[in-house]
Design a protein around this motif. Structure first.
Motif, PDB file in Angstrom:
ATOM      1  N   UNK A  55      42.381  20.246  61.522  1.00 43.20           N
ATOM      2  CA  UNK A  55      41.820  20.280  60.204  1.00 43.20           C
ATOM      3  C   UNK A  55      42.455  18.922  59.439  1.00 43.20           C
ATOM      4  N   UNK A  56      42.024  18.706  58.354  1.00 43.29           N
ATOM      5  CA  UNK A  56      42.185  17.605  57.940  1.00 43.29           C
ATOM      6  C   UNK A  56      43.646  17.366  57.147  1.00 43.29           C
ATOM      7  N   UNK A  57      43.981  18.582  56.788  1.00 42.30           N
ATOM      8  CA  UNK A  57      45.229  18.507  56.152  1.00 42.30           C
ATOM      9  C   UNK A  57      46.314  19.874  56.795  1.00 42.30           C
ATOM     10  N   UNK A  78      46.449  25.320  56.919  1.00 38.91           N
ATOM     11  CA  UNK A  78      45.441  24.157  57.344  1.00 38.91           C
ATOM     12  C   UNK A  78      44.231  24.124  56.399  1.00 38.91           C
ATOM     13  N   UNK A  79      43.684  22.979  55.997  1.00 42.46           N
ATOM     14  CA  UNK A  79      42.594  23.018  55.270  1.00 42.46           C
ATOM     15  C   UNK A  79      41.879  21.851  55.286  1.00 42.46           C
ATOM     16  N   UNK A  80      40.523  21.781  55.098  1.00 37.97           N
ATOM     17  CA  UNK A  80      39.964  20.367  54.860  1.00 37.97           C
ATOM     18  C   UNK A  80      39.669  20.219  53.124  1.00 37.97           C
ATOM     19  N   UNK A  81      40.259  20.942  52.330  1.00 34.95           N
ATOM     20  CA  UNK A  81      40.077  20.600  51.225  1.00 34.95           C
ATOM     21  C   UNK A  81      41.375  19.842  50.571  1.00 34.95           C
ATOM     22  N   UNK A  82      41.063  18.332  50.156  1.00 32.79           N
ATOM     23  CA  UNK A  82      42.126  17.859  49.648  1.00 32.79           C
ATOM     24  C   UNK A  82      42.890  18.317  48.462  1.00 32.79           C
ATOM     25  N   UNK A  83      42.127  18.993  47.666  1.00 32.87           N
ATOM     26  CA  UNK A  83      42.776  19.639  46.436  1.00 32.87           C
ATOM     27  C   UNK A  83      43.888  20.734  46.742  1.00 32.87           C
ATOM     28  N   UNK A  97      40.103  26.602  59.823  1.00 31.60           N
ATOM     29  CA  UNK A  97      39.705  25.342  59.237  1.00 31.60           C
ATOM     30  C   UNK A  97      39.324  25.624  57.821  1.00 31.60           C
ATOM     31  N   UNK A  98      39.187  26.747  57.470  1.00 30.97           N
ATOM     32  CA  UNK A  98      38.932  27.096  56.035  1.00 30.97           C
ATOM     33  C   UNK A  98      39.956  27.702  55.283  1.00 30.97           C
ATOM     34  N   UNK A  99      40.899  26.897  54.911  1.00 25.92           N
ATOM     35  CA  UNK A  99      41.951  27.224  54.129  1.00 25.92           C
ATOM     36  C   UNK A  99      42.636  28.235  54.991  1.00 25.92           C
ATOM     37  N   UNK A 100      43.119  27.926  56.458  1.00 21.02           N
ATOM     38  CA  UNK A 100      44.016  28.811  57.372  1.00 21.02           C
ATOM     39  C   UNK A 100      45.350  28.936  56.961  1.00 21.02           C
ATOM     40  N   UNK A 101      45.741  30.256  56.536  1.00 18.99           N
ATOM     41  CA  UNK A 101      46.987  30.728  56.253  1.00 18.99           C
ATOM     42  C   UNK A 101      47.691  31.313  57.620  1.00 18.99           C
ATOM     43  N   UNK A 102      48.794  30.620  58.033  1.00 16.97           N
ATOM     44  CA  UNK A 102      49.514  30.989  59.208  1.00 16.97           C
ATOM     45  C   UNK A 102      51.033  31.534  58.704  1.00 16.97           C
ATOM     46  N   UNK A 103      51.266  32.474  59.980  1.00 13.88           N
ATOM     47  CA  UNK A 103      52.725  33.040  59.511  1.00 13.88           C
ATOM     48  C   UNK A 103      53.480  32.611  60.795  1.00 13.88           C
ATOM     49  N   UNK A 117      45.491  20.995  49.612  1.00 18.24           N
ATOM     50  CA  UNK A 117      46.388  20.417  50.179  1.00 18.24           C
ATOM     51  C   UNK A 117      47.458  19.701  49.005  1.00 18.24           C
ATOM     52  N   UNK A 118      46.726  18.938  48.055  1.00 18.67           N
ATOM     53  CA  UNK A 118      47.449  18.384  47.010  1.00 18.67           C
ATOM     54  C   UNK A 118      48.179  19.784  46.322  1.00 18.67           C
ATOM     55  N   UNK A 119      47.462  20.680  45.769  1.00 20.09           N
ATOM     56  CA  UNK A 119      48.146  21.486  45.022  1.00 20.09           C
ATOM     57  C   UNK A 119      49.364  22.183  45.785  1.00 20.09           C
ATOM     58  N   UNK A 120      49.376  22.658  46.947  1.00 21.95           N
ATOM     59  CA  UNK A 120      50.122  23.185  47.652  1.00 21.95           C
ATOM     60  C   UNK A 120      51.491  22.346  47.996  1.00 21.95           C
TER      61      UNK A 120
END
Ligand SMILES: Cc1ncc(COP(=O)(O)O)c(C=O)c1O
Length: 364
Positions: free
Chosen positions: A45-47, A192-197, A169-175, A199-202
């Protein structure tokens, strides 16, 4: 008693933890940033942003999309409570969609029935490691409902793949909680996400909304991962493929040997899907076996010395906190929840234990 699972932590993980403790840098350092890079590569993924746990991962992504009061989020009824807890903690309403009878994952048709003008997100859960194929592969979701975000709950799916690609790849939330296929030493999470916004928010949200030491841009929290957790996670990630390979061999062996047992049905993994087998999961036909699932679980443990996983005993809409408000009963959820067990699997299991389990279950 044969344990159902056991964290596989050895000398490499211990050395990694010591290395961090001796370094004097316990937070916000190289280990976390390297772990983020490595996990991003692993999921392609991107981020990637490491956080303190999987529940916070879900909550942060929901917040990144400004999902809250007045919004609806579609969720499955068969999952750990944290999936809907995150939705409710941001003020949104969980809306339950039914699962498939064989894979126990949510599906397009039941999701579509639940979509309203208020729907802002869908949280597919890759339950017990079984990857959930969701509409992002089709155009209907993006064409018809462009405002709806997909947030994947990957808490149980480290190494699960669809057509050779990692989930998440679509805003994966892992534990990385203690019992997962890989852990950071007890608690931990990632996005994990491909959305830069997102990533930046988190990145800001988990760090008190700070952009530098004294400037708080948004209202955040402390949701960081520690350096020691990251160092342990890096070792576990490097060993994940091998640990998952062992699980796969064991689960496939058991599924094959237990084919003749008419009252046990394994969770179906669809073609081109690969489960990481967080659970070695079977559905119990209570009528055929003549036990309740709970009775069977107790019998296996107390008389045969086989520990099993037995959780999510009710569809989540039946939880007391809803006080009966969720009146719609979903047929497949009613059939599956409470009748699923996980047999032992993992690197702790010896070959003779595998055979002991299989032979004794066949005799029931
Ligand atoms: C499906 C699912 N979602 C979310 C979570 C929450 O993760 P954590 O315990 O790291 O907060 C878990 C597990 O623990 C889980 O199994």
């Amino acid at each position: 008693v044969i344990p159902v699972s056991k964290p596989d932590l050895g000398v490499q993980e211990i050395n990694a933890a010591i290395r961090v403790l001796e370094s004097g840098r316990l937070s916000d350092g190289q280990e976390t940033s390297k772990f983020q890079d490595e996990f991003r590569n692993f999921t392609r993924t991107g981020y990637c942003s490491m956080v303190s746990n999987g529940t916070l991962a879900l909550e942060s992504v929901l917040r990144a999309y400004k999902i809250g009061k007045g919004d609806e989020v579609i969720v499955p009824p068969l999952t750990f409570f944290a999936t809907i807890e995150a939705v409710m903690n941001v003020g949104a309403k969980p809306v339950f969609a039914d699962i498939r009878e064989d894979t126990w994952n949510i599906v397009d048709e039941s999701i579509e029935e639940k979509i309203t003008k208020k729907t802002r997100a869908i949280i597919p859960v890759h339950i017990f490691g079984n990857p959930c194929e969701i509409p992002w592969h089709q155009t209907w979701l993006s064409d018809k409902f462009s405002v709806i975000k997909i947030i994947e709950d990957c808490a149980q799916a480290h190494g699960s793949k669809i057509r050779g690609n990692s989930v998440g790849k679509n805003n994966g939330c892992w534990s990385f909680y203690a019992t997962k296929n890989m852990t950071t030493g007890g608690e931990g999470g990632a996005i994990t996400t491909n959305d830069p916004d997102v990533y930046s928010f988190v990145s800001k949200y988990k760090n008190h909304g700070m952009i530098d030491r004294d400037t708080h841009h948004i209202l955040g929290t402390n949701g960081r991962m520690s350096e020691m957790e990251a160092a342990i996670g890096r070792v576990q990630l490097s060993r994940l493929e091998e640990m998952n390979r062992v699980r796969k061999i064991q689960v496939e062996y058991m599924k094959d040997k237990l084919k003749s047992v008419s009252w046990l049905k394994p969770q179906r993994i669809l073609p081109n899907h690969e489960s990481c087998y967080f659970w070695n999961a079977f559905w119990v036909d209570e009528e055929k076996v003549g036990y309740t699932t709970k009775g069977l679980v107790d019998f296996l443990k107390n008389f045969l010395g086989i520990e099993t996983r037995y959780r999510y005993t009710e569809p989540l809409y039946n939880q007391p906190l809803f006080r009966g408000e969720m009146i719609e009963k979903l047929p497949n959820a009613e059939k599956i929840c409470g009748k699923v067990i996980g047999l032992p699997c993992g690197t702790h299991l010896k070959p003779e234990e595998l055979d002991y389990i299989v032979d004794n279950i066949k005799k029931i």
